[in-house]
Design a protein around this motif. Structure first.
Motif: not given
Length: 187
Positions: A20-21, A28-30
């Protein structure tokens, strides 16, 4: 800091997202796992807790370290299901049965005051991502919050004027002895 406010919540629903981003400001971490929990702690409204983390896919699922930063997800399921040493599926996902089994179960959660202010001048509150089993001794999560602040893992916690500072020494305050007190009588 007093460590926040502990309460017991009952799970209403839970949703898991993989890879999930998420957007936080310009970042914008995943996340390998992003868990959204709707729960109620006795208020007239439901609350949302998000727990996320990345797993170590280079380790076998039988290795506890394979949970990586996703250990918080495991901790939630262990606390709510009252089980220990839960393992992911071989593809580093959660067993679907956990998502169903956890609904209606209880867990302890802790919220703490942040150093971010609302327009009203009051502090925002965050919910600590690590939970504990319902019925855990009072202070279990508060102490973890304080330790995580002291260790630098929580950077947005507010210091309360009415409680010891995060950086204060562990030396107790000096004892105040009253003067001019007649101690010659028995009570």
């Amino acid at each position: 800091m007093n460590g926040g406010f502990e309460t017991t919540g009952t799970v209403k629903s839970v949703q898991i997202e993989y890879d999930a981003e998420k957007q936080w400001g310009t970042y914008n971490p995943t996340f390998d796992m992003f868990l959204t929990i709707e729960y109620n702690d006795g208020q007239d409204w439901d609350k949302t807790l998000t727990i996320h983390g990345n797993v170590k896919k280079d380790l076998p699922i039988t290795d506890p370290k394979s949970w990586g930063a996703g250990f918080k997800v495991r901790t939630f399921f262990e606390a709510a299901l009252n089980k220990k040493n839960l393992l992911m599926n071989d593809d580093y996902t959660l067993p679907e049965s956990w998502l169903d089994d956890v609904v209606g179960k209880q867990f302890m959660v802790c919220s703490y005051k942040t150093n971010k202010m609302k327009k009203t001048g009051k502090n925002f509150w965050n919910t600590y991502q690590i939970v504990a089993p319902a019925g855990s001794p009072a202070g279990t999560l508060k102490n973890k919050v304080i330790k995580d602040v002291q260790d630098g893992w929580i950077k947005d916690a507010a210091e309360d004027d009415s409680s010891p500072s995060f950086t204060a020494s562990s030396t107790p305050p000096p004892t105040v002895t009253p003067t001019n007190v007649d101690t010659s009588f028995d009570i």
